[in-house]
Structure formats: C-alpha cells, structure tokens
Design a protein around this motif. Structure first.
Motif, short mmCIF file in Angstrom:
data_model
loop_
_atom_site.label_atom_id
_atom_site.label_comp_id
_atom_site.label_asym_id
_atom_site.label_seq_id
_atom_site.Cartn_x
_atom_site.Cartn_y
_atom_site.Cartn_z
N THR A 228 1.10 -1.13 -0.19
CA THR A 228 0.07 -0.07 -0.14
C THR A 228 0.85 0.83 0.11
O THR A 228 1.79 1.41 0.62
CB THR A 228 -1.06 -0.43 0.78
N GLU A 229 0.58 2.07 -0.42
CA GLU A 229 1.24 3.78 -1.08
C GLU A 229 1.12 4.31 0.21
O GLU A 229 0.13 4.28 0.96
CB GLU A 229 0.78 4.86 -1.71
N LYS A 230 2.88 4.64 0.69
CA LYS A 230 2.87 5.50 2.49
C LYS A 230 3.07 6.99 2.02
O LYS A 230 3.90 7.34 0.72
CB LYS A 230 3.69 4.67 3.16
N GLN A 231 2.62 8.22 3.28
CA GLN A 231 2.66 9.14 3.08
C GLN A 231 3.11 9.95 4.48
O GLN A 231 2.21 9.34 4.90
CB GLN A 231 1.69 10.12 2.21
N LEU A 232 4.08 10.45 4.44
CA LEU A 232 4.32 10.86 5.66
C LEU A 232 3.51 12.04 6.14
O LEU A 232 3.02 12.92 4.84
CB LEU A 232 5.75 11.16 5.95
N PHE A 233 2.30 12.09 7.00
CA PHE A 233 1.82 12.86 7.48
C PHE A 233 2.33 13.76 8.22
O PHE A 233 2.01 13.60 9.78
CB PHE A 233 0.61 12.56 7.88
N LEU A 234 3.37 14.85 8.03
CA LEU A 234 3.71 15.65 9.17
C LEU A 234 3.17 17.10 9.68
O LEU A 234 2.33 17.62 8.71
CB LEU A 234 5.83 15.80 8.83
N LEU A 235 3.87 17.94 10.75
CA LEU A 235 3.28 18.82 10.95
C LEU A 235 2.91 20.06 9.82
O LEU A 235 3.86 20.39 8.50
CB LEU A 235 4.74 20.13 11.79
N ASN A 236 1.81 21.08 9.35
CA ASN A 236 1.22 21.53 8.78
C ASN A 236 0.78 20.53 7.34
O ASN A 236 0.26 21.43 6.65
CB ASN A 236 1.91 22.53 8.48
N ASP A 237 1.20 19.61 7.37
CA ASP A 237 0.65 18.75 6.03
C ASP A 237 -1.21 18.74 6.08
O ASP A 237 -1.37 18.66 6.70
CB ASP A 237 1.31 17.76 5.79
N THR A 238 -1.58 19.23 4.89
CA THR A 238 -2.69 18.81 4.93
C THR A 238 -3.32 17.48 3.20
O THR A 238 -2.43 17.76 2.28
CB THR A 238 -3.30 19.65 4.03
N VAL A 239 -4.63 17.44 3.61
CA VAL A 239 -5.02 16.28 3.01
C VAL A 239 -6.64 16.74 3.18
O VAL A 239 -7.20 17.34 3.76
CB VAL A 239 -5.03 14.87 3.40
N THR A 240 -7.32 16.02 1.41
CA THR A 240 -8.83 16.47 1.79
C THR A 240 -9.64 14.98 1.92
O THR A 240 -8.96 14.03 1.12
CB THR A 240 -9.15 17.23 0.63
N LEU A 241 -10.84 14.89 1.99
CA LEU A 241 -11.38 14.33 1.66
C LEU A 241 -13.29 14.57 1.59
O LEU A 241 -13.49 15.47 2.11
CB LEU A 241 -12.17 13.64 3.57
N GLY A 242 -13.33 14.58 0.32
CA GLY A 242 -14.04 15.38 -0.13
C GLY A 242 -13.67 17.13 0.16
O GLY A 242 -12.52 17.61 -0.13
N ASP A 243 -15.32 17.74 0.17
CA ASP A 243 -14.86 19.06 0.64
C ASP A 243 -13.89 19.36 2.28
O ASP A 243 -13.94 20.45 2.48
CB ASP A 243 -15.86 19.85 0.59
N ARG A 273 -6.66 17.98 13.11
CA ARG A 273 -7.74 19.68 12.82
C ARG A 273 -8.51 19.21 11.51
O ARG A 273 -8.03 19.50 10.61
CB ARG A 273 -7.06 20.88 12.90
N LEU A 274 -9.76 18.47 11.73
CA LEU A 274 -10.29 18.17 10.80
C LEU A 274 -11.57 19.50 10.89
O LEU A 274 -11.80 19.39 11.85
CB LEU A 274 -11.44 16.46 10.64
N THR A 275 -11.69 19.91 9.69
CA THR A 275 -12.45 21.32 9.26
C THR A 275 -13.36 20.96 8.15
O THR A 275 -12.67 20.52 7.28
CB THR A 275 -12.11 22.35 8.82
N TYR A 276 -14.95 21.33 8.50
CA TYR A 276 -15.26 21.36 7.01
C TYR A 276 -17.04 22.42 7.59
O TYR A 276 -17.04 22.67 8.12
CB TYR A 276 -16.92 20.08 6.89
N GLY A 277 -16.89 23.44 6.21
CA GLY A 277 -17.30 25.58 6.85
C GLY A 277 -16.64 25.28 7.85
O GLY A 277 -16.30 25.56 8.19
N ASN A 278 -18.48 26.15 8.69
CA ASN A 278 -18.35 26.55 9.91
C ASN A 278 -17.72 25.50 11.13
O ASN A 278 -17.14 26.05 12.56
CB ASN A 278 -19.78 27.02 10.16
N HIS A 279 -17.58 24.49 11.34
CA HIS A 279 -17.11 23.07 12.01
C HIS A 279 -15.77 22.37 12.19
O HIS A 279 -15.76 22.26 10.75
CB HIS A 279 -17.79 22.20 11.87
N SER A 280 -15.31 22.20 13.27
CA SER A 280 -13.90 22.02 13.43
C SER A 280 -14.14 20.98 14.13
O SER A 280 -15.06 20.63 15.16
CB SER A 280 -12.91 22.88 13.21
#
Length: 464
Positions: A228-243, A273-280
C-alpha cells in the motif's frame, strides 16, 4: 343652284354611327390604359410606402410599438446538462476530437437541455467515534471518500469493521491514518487494510509501519501493508476528504523510537484538525500535555473546535488547553473497564462541553454529522431508566441546594446541566449530583441532558 344645294344637303347628312363607334373604341382604349396605369401606379406607391415605413416610425411622435419574441438565452454550463462525447476510435481518443457521426450519436443520446439542474443537497461530513474498547477507532466519511484512524486491536475492532462494511456499505478507504506506533492504535492495521481497499497510509514515523507489520496476523496482511502506498503526514501537511480538510497540527517534532512498547511514543501522536464549513474537530490520538501547550503557544488559531476527542482514552486533558478549545462536545474513546475519572468529566462539563463515552455502558459509537452549517450528534445506545430526586425547588438568595441523579444500571455520570437564566442560579457539578446556587430573585429552569439527548427539568424559584 338647286344642284349645289342638293349636294350640300347630302354632305350634311353624312352617317354619324361610324363616328360614334370610333369614339367609343377610343374611349374604351383610353379607359383600359387608364385603369392599368392606375393599378401599376398603386403597386409602386405601396412598395414605396413599405420601404419608407422604418424611417417613418422613427420620426413619428407616437410610434406604434412592435411586439417581437424574446430571444432565447444562450445556455451556460452550470444551467445545462453536459453533452457526453465519446471517441469512436483510438485515433480519435488520442486527438481528442470525435468524428461527426460520434458527435451526432452522442447528441441524440445526451442532448443539451435548457433546463436548470436540480440543486443537489449539500454534501455532509460524518465522523464516527467507534466503540472499540479502550482503543481509538474513528471513521471519517464524506460522500464516496472515507478515512479510518487507528482502530486498536484486532479483537476489539472486528465488530466495528463489520458494521462499517456491511451496514454503512464502505468498501474502500482513501486513507488509513496511523497516529503513532502503539499496538492499541495500529495493531489492527493488517485487518483494516485486508477488509478495505486502501489508497494511502498516512503516518509520521517508521515505528508505526513496523508495528503494523509485526502485529499483522497473516502473510497476506503483511503483503497488503507493504504494497500500500505510504505518505508521511507531518506538521502543517494537509489532505482532503471530499470538501473537508485534514491538517496535521502536531506534534511539533517527531522523535524516532525503536520499540512499540516505549511509552514516550505517545509524544509522537499525530494531532489532526478536521474542518468543514463552519465546524471543526480536534482528533488527538495519545498526544501529551507538552504537545498541547506547544500547539497553544505556536498556533492558537488551530485550537478552538466544536468537537474534541479526549487524548489518551480515559486520561485527563490539560485544563488550559481544554478551556482554549471552547469545545461544545468532548468524546472519551474508552471501554467500560477504564472509565474516565468523575472529577475530569465534571471539569469538562464545567468548561461547557457535553460529554460522550464510547464504552458499551454509555453512549457507544457516537456519530457527528455536519453539512458545514448545522452540526448534529447521534449515539448508538440510549440512556437506561434514570431520574432526578426532585422536579421543583425553592431557594432564598445565597442558599445552595443539591439535586441527585440515579440510573437503573451502572453508568458513567455524563449528564450536562444547564440553566435557562444564569443570573438567577449557578450550576456546580458533582459526582451523580449537581449543586444549585441561588444568586438573585426570579424563576428559571434547570435542565439535565443525558448522552442520548433525553432531558429532565427542575423548576427553580428563588426568593429574597
């Protein structure tokens, strides 16, 4: 003389009929020419007037309005259904230009309609805090994209994975997120990746991958982890899940550890920190107080949230950091054998948050749903029979009364107490009870809200 007279008489009596006939013929010819000339002239006049009509209309003081059909607006891409064009040959596919026959066929099957598309419902983000014993297991879902965080041990996560697969219909994960290298978080990774086709593993230290490989139960599971592909997730990195956006806000620095039983590996826990619209949401893994205080110091803007998962299962969280979150909801991910301390639950409630515990004798799996504007919460379990020892209360200013809570079975006291007027009474939490302090004359309602949303009320009247 007589003869001459006779001749003159004959000349005067010349016949008039031929003359009349001739005159009538001339008149007829004249009339015929006049009629035809008049018709021709009339046609010319009509033609001339028609050609001059626009100029006349513009010069007229009161022009006659002309009604013309409204032009059909040009359709825009956002208002119309798209035309789907498919290449009928590899050459067309390479050139990107389908043939006329292909265009004609595609247009016939999928015409451009000048009808606005129906407005779709807003996409929703679902966050499931799963009941996985004294472990962490969080499913994030937005449309067709899903992510799963940790999961704990194989024995604890099986029911949760079956629920996710069979009941929720999830077959694929965009991300599997390993917060750190402890077995009670990533020990089930081999089972998770064997159950769901997974695009990418997000991690921040080699110990996480090492623990995943060492705890996998089968060679097949180890092969899946390895491939399975692996990706480091370090400070200030971001990924998206839909919006929705997932940002790594901690730790500030990753310190490599060799042994998955090294307790200090908690300091490497990824804080998301997961954010979507006005909520986190703040998802904390097993992060330590030092990491929270460092985050509060360096990036205080990342701290406020609507929902926080308590760090390290049933352990307390730093009070200063808790107050800075201003969270409305607090989730303990732990089992019934490891309940959070009552004093810590009271401290969280006093900070203004409703408390949920994922243990089997409390809320169980807890689901938060948001469309970016509204935020709702649902729980797997319902509160058992519970009651308050009073429904009405009379107090004098400066006096204090206690109200106790009781339930039909062993259950953690996670009731949230609120007052309809905090200028009249003040609430102070206790273990299975609440203290109500009378502040000023008046009448108000004290409401007790259980984890499933069920409520009971006390009518409080305060006199001088």
């Amino acid at each position: 003389m007589k003869k001459s007279a006779s001749r003159r008489k004959k000349q005067k009596s010349t016949p008039i009929i031929p003359i009349l006939i001739l005159m009538l013929a001339l008149i007829g010819i004249t009339l015929y020419i006049a009629v035809h000339f008049r018709e021709a002239s009339s046609k010319d006049n009509i033609s001339d007037k028609t050609a001059a009509a626009p100029a006349y209309t513009e010069k007229a003081e009161t022009p006659v309005p002309t009604v013309q059909p409204e032009p059909t607006p040009e359709p825009t891409p956002s208002e119309t259904l798209p035309v789907i064009l498919e290449a009928s040959s590899p050459e067309e596919a390479a050139s990107g230009t389908p043939s006329e026959a292909t265009v004609s066929q595609a247009t016939a099957l999928e015409p451009i309609l000048e009808v606005p598309l129906a407005e779709e419902d807003k996409p929703v983000l679902q966050v499931y805090f799963m009941a996985v014993g004294r472990n962490d297991g969080i499913l994030l879902r937005m449309g067709d994209e899903c992510a799963f965080i940790d999961g704990g041990m194989n024995s604890n996560v099986r029911d949760a994975l079956e629920y996710i697969s069979d009941t929720l219909g999830v077959k694929k994960l965009k991300y599997y997120i390993a917060t750190h290298g402890h077995e009670d978080h990533v020990g089930c990774a081999g089972l998770v990746l064997s159950t769901f086709e997974t695009e990418t593993i997000l991690y921040n230290s080699n110990l996480s991958i090492q623990t995943m490989m060492e705890t996998a139960k089968t060679n097949e599971a180890r092969k899946i982890i390895d491939s399975t592909e692996k990706q480091l997730f370090l400070l200030n990195d971001t990924v998206t899940l839909g919006d929705a956006v997932l940002t790594c806000v901690g730790p500030q620095k990753v310190v490599p550890r060799r042994d998955r039983k090294d307790f200090s590996e908690n300091e490497n826990s990824i804080i998301i920190r997961l954010t979507y619209g006005n909520h986190s949401f703040l998802l904390t893994g097993d992060a330590t107080t030092d990491e929270f205080l460092e985050l509060l110091k360096t990036h205080p803007e990342y701290v406020p949230c609507d929902v926080i998962k308590g760090a390290h299962h049933d352990n307390p969280i730093n009070k200063d950091f808790l107050n800075a979150t201003k969270a409305k909801y607090y989730v303990y991910s732990t089992g019934h054998d490891f309940p959070p301390e009552s004093w810590d639950i009271n401290r969280v409630r006093e900070a203004g948050a409703r408390v949920f515990v994922t243990s089997s004798n409390n809320a169980g799996t807890t689901l938060f749903t948001t469309d970016g504007e509204e935020l709702t919460v649902q729980v797997e379990n319902t509160a058992p029979y519970w009651k308050l020892d009073r429904e009405k209360l009379r107090l004098s200013v400066g006096k204090t009364a206690r109200c106790t809570y009781s339930a039909g079975r062993r259950i953690i006291d996670t009731i949230q107490w609120t007052t309809s007027d905090d200028s009249i009474v003040r609430i102070e939490y206790g273990v299975n009870r609440v203290k109500i302090h009378a502040l000023a004359p008046g009448k108000c309602t004290v409401t007790a809200t259980h984890f499933d949303g069920s409520t009971k009320e006390i009518i409080v009247e305060v006199k001088k």
